[in-house]
Design an enzyme around this catalytic site. Structure first.
Site: not given
Ligand code: CTP
Length: 232
Positions: A27-29, A95
């Site tokens: 995943s991402n932030h 995102a």
């Protein structure tokens, strides 16, 4: 901004999670704060919002809000597919993970050896896919988060994904982007005219963004009212 009243808005927000096995994911932030702030700003203007959201820690309720929680990029794409045709304005603020593991292990992957290789395959590019089928009476707005060559990269995304406007975040700006409640954006229009805004709270940035969208709609209404009827 009365032009936004009753407009049907589709917003993607937050990160996506791409499963590796039952307990792990890529995943991402992304916090989802920007996408949710835009949803709220539209709701305040009397618009109807469908918010397709990856996993975030934000609560938002409103009679004119349909919240569709999703996990992966593919689920986000499928949910958008149900709503895009009857959307007036689509905002792609999520995102989205560009790649996902080719194989999701059914059982937890056990530790073994010094290295592990996970083959990743491409996810659908949601904004790109809807950019291909967008009608003239629909608007699509994208985001670009860049670390370098910011304007060039954002302009190329604007063209490639057929956006009417793109919101550029630079990772080089302090107090902007992930986790923060503030953001600093440059808004680039289809004709490549760009406007740089100062650091602001994400709620205020959302208002700046929807004001720019309202002005595109007003310009379009003005030009279509100027079309001379030559049919007689
Ligand atoms: N986007 C999307 N689906 C994807 C990837 C991106 O809908 N699979 C959308 C984002 O929501 C954003 C825009 O496309 O509005 C640009 O996303 P970004 O991640 O900055 O660009 P990418 O096309 O993924 O390019 P790169 O990661 O190489 O910079």
């Amino acid at each position: 901004m009365s032009v936004l009243k009753n407009k049907r808005i589709l917003i993607t927000a937050g990160p996506t999670r791409e499963a590796i096995d039952p307990v792990r994911y890529i995943s991402n932030h992304s916090s989802g704060k920007m996408g949710y702030a835009i949803a709220e700003a539209f709701l305040k203007q009397g618009a109807k919002v469908v918010l397709v959201s990856g996993p975030v820690n934000i609560q938002l309720q409103h009679p004119n809000l349909k919240l569709i929680p999703v996990t992966s990029a593919f689920e986000m794409y499928v949910a958008c597919n149900f709503h895009f045709m009857e959307t007036d304005i689509a905002i792609f603020a999520a995102a989205v993970a560009d790649y996902k593991p080719e194989i999701v292990a059914e059982k937890k992957i056990k530790k073994a050896g010094d290295e592990i290789l996970i083959k990743l395959v491409k996810n659908p590019d949601i904004a790109f896919e809807f950019g291909k089928i967008k009608r003239d009476n629909q608007l699509s707005i994208g985001f670009a988060l860049e670390t370098n060559d910011e304007l060039i990269n954002a302009e190329s995304k604007l063209r490639c994904k057929n956006f009417d406007m793109i919101v550029l975040n630079s990772m080089n700006d302090a107090y902007a982007t992930f986790e923060y409640d503030t953001n600093k954006v440059t808004i680039i229009q289809k004709d490549l005219v760009s406007k740089e805004f100062p650091v602001k709270n994400k709620t205020e940035v959302a208002v700046d963004i929807i004001k720019e969208i309202a002005s595109i709609i007003m310009q379009r209404q003005f030009y279509s009212s100027q079309v001379i009827d030559t049919s007689f």
